[in-house]
Design an enzyme around this catalytic site. Structure first.
Site, PDB file in Angstrom:
ATOM      1  N   CYS A 350       0.859  -1.188   0.000  1.00 42.54           N
ATOM      2  CA  CYS A 350       0.000   0.000   0.000  1.00 42.54           C
ATOM      3  C   CYS A 350       0.886   1.226   0.000  1.00 42.54           C
ATOM      4  O   CYS A 350       1.964   1.218   0.597  1.00 42.54           O
ATOM      5  CB  CYS A 350      -0.887   0.031   1.240  1.00 42.54           C
ATOM      6  N   GLU A 384       2.157  -3.648  -5.769  1.00 44.01           N
ATOM      7  CA  GLU A 384       1.082  -4.628  -5.821  1.00 44.01           C
ATOM      8  C   GLU A 384      -0.110  -4.032  -6.557  1.00 44.01           C
ATOM      9  O   GLU A 384      -0.461  -2.882  -6.370  1.00 44.01           O
ATOM     10  CB  GLU A 384       0.673  -5.020  -4.390  1.00 44.01           C
TER      11      GLU A 384
END
Length: 494
Positions: A350, A384
């Site tokens: 994140c 990601e």
């Protein structure tokens, strides 16, 4: 949650034949305004008045997600179709165009797992848009190892770097990996057991689709959350949620926060300070050793990240918090997290810059720092997926600037065009090869000339890059980084 009342601004649209419409406010047709049950219900779709970025009135189609009654006045929580969820809001009855209302359709009865028929009311049929980048067969995909050389383009290019003979394209090397925010069916795959933070959207319900926190006070800033975050239910009715800006613990009132500050000794995030230059510092925080802080950080971040889920087990993660220092302490600006062990070369799980610090260069600084850590680790990395819309823009911009910086810095030897390979670009920058290739394609730099692929830098590309780099004042200084990577695979427990 505090009542939000948005006044209907100036004169709006008026359609031919309309009578009695005051200042652009649609007049409800009593028949159209009522459902078969006699009221506007959740799942209805209709145009809703809002102000756009140019401060002009518009009537986008919106879906009603929830209805509540405050002191006899109804409020409707709406999601604007094809708009980001951070624009969702509570609106009053006056902003609804009831003449064009669409009531939810009941789906046909279908057998359930037990063989029993079942049905559920749903919203009007939605079209799931698949974001797949189509690349024509003529679009070159370079080989990672063949060298590159300079070649002019119509005499106007300053530099051109030849790419490599083509090879069959891997499906995950193109925009379908970076550009497509969803999987092929519009729903990302289930989170990985190793600690992925990708949200499993198949479990979305009406609760998580709605913002539940009205306002957050963090230090000298007040933040308006964009998305749902699983703070305790009893806190969601407060007009303001108060957070300690150093330990991120939350309180119900300003008095609770003031009482907490008399006991809180922290003036910076817990963990090790691994970078400092000027007023900017980075702290490395182990999710196992500092669970409370890590969980509070995740709760705060979830208010501004829609594509990620939240795990209370923070053990598999490291958190890198960027702060700005002044006489009162180290104030959080943003952060990124990464898995201690990633099987898919992820160097970011994140990443977030808090809203008060956005559009000031801090996002690229976070990205640059994540790749600086990858360089020290001797690895290539990639964020990601899926990225948020703002995250994708930041990464594309960073990749473009970094790769162009490498290409423009190449020098010719013996009068020949300079040469470089995809692998070499990846090793120098620690950007994964797939991201290098997708960025070159996004910039449209690859051309086919006299039997070979070349990367052509036009005057426009070069001038645009130079202007962008003049604005990029914040950079990571590798000399100020004090970081020793750990081999987490050799540790029995994190």
């Amino acid at each position: 949650m505090a009542e939000v009342v948005s006044p209907v601004p100036g004169a709006g649209r008026r359609e031919p034949g309309e009578v009695g419409r005051a200042r652009g406010t649609p007049v409800a047709d009593p028949g159209a305004a009522l459902s078969p049950q006699g009221e506007i219900i959740e799942g209805c779709r209709l145009p809703v008045l809002r102000r756009n970025q140019d401060n002009e009135d518009e009537w986008p189609l919106a879906e009603i997600l929830s209805v509540k009654d405050i002191s006899g006045r109804k409020l409707f929580y709406v999601h604007y179709i094809d708009f980001n969820k951070r624009l969702d809001e509570w609106v009053t009855h006056e902003r609804l165009d009831l003449k064009k209302i669409q009531f939810p359709k009941k789906e046909a009865k279908t057998p359930t797992k037990n063989g029993l028929p079942g049905s559920r009311p749903g919203s009007p049929e939605r079209e799931v848009k698949r974001k797949v980048e189509v690349v024509s067969p003529a679009t070159p995909v370079p080989n990672e190892t063949a060298p590159a050389s300079v070649f002019p383009q119509n005499g106007s290019a300053r530099r051109a770097v030849a790419a490599q003979p083509g090879r069959k394209r891997k499906s995950n090397c193109l925009g379908t990996d970076e550009d497509s925010q969803d999987s092929s069916d519009g729903i990302p795959s289930a989170p990985r057991m190793t600690g992925s933070l990708v949200s499993d959207r198949s479990h979305d319900d009406i609760v998580t689709r709605m913002k539940n926190i009205e306002c957050i006070e963090l230090g000298r800033h007040r933040l308006k959350p964009w998305y749902f975050s699983p703070y305790p239910q009893e806190l969601t009715t407060l007009p303001v949620l108060y957070l300690c800006e150093f330990c991120l613990k939350y309180g119900r009132s300003l008095k609770c926060l003031q009482r907490h500050l008399t006991k809180c000794d922290l003036r910076h995030p817990p963990g090790n300070e691994i970078y400092r230059k000027g007023t900017i510092s980075f702290f490395e925080i182990d999710g196992r050793k500092n669970k409370s802080y890590s969980q509070n950080l995740c709760l705060l971040a979830k208010c501004f990240l829609d594509h990620k889920t939240l795990y209370y087990d923070t053990d598999p993660f490291l958190f890198y918090v960027m702060t700005e220092y002044d006489c009162k302490g180290f104030h959080i600006v943003g952060y990124f997290s990464k898995e201690k062990e990633s099987t898919e070369d992820y160097n970011v799980a994140c990443i977030l810059t808090l809203p008060p610090y956005q559009r000031r260069g801090y996002g690229k600084l976070l990205i640059e720092f994540s790749y600086e850590l990858s360089k020290v680790e001797g690895k290539t990395g990639t964020p990601e997926k899926p990225l948020s819309d703002l995250g994708l823009l930041s990464y594309r911009s960073y990749w473009s600037q970094t790769i162009l910086e490498i290409l423009m810095g190449l020098k010719s030897e013996s009068g020949e065009r300079p040469q470089i390979t995809i692998n070499e670009i990846s090793e120098i920058t620690s950007i994964k090869k797939e991201d290098v290739i997708s960025t070159l394609q996004y910039l449209n730099l690859i051309n086919y000339y006299k039997g070979q692929y070349i990367l052509t830098l036009s005057e426009d590309i070069v001038d645009g890059h130079e202007r962008a780099m003049l604005k990029r004042l914040l950079r990571i200084d590798s000399k100020c980084l004090h970081f020793t990577p750990k081999d987490w695979s050799k540790r029995g427990k994190w």
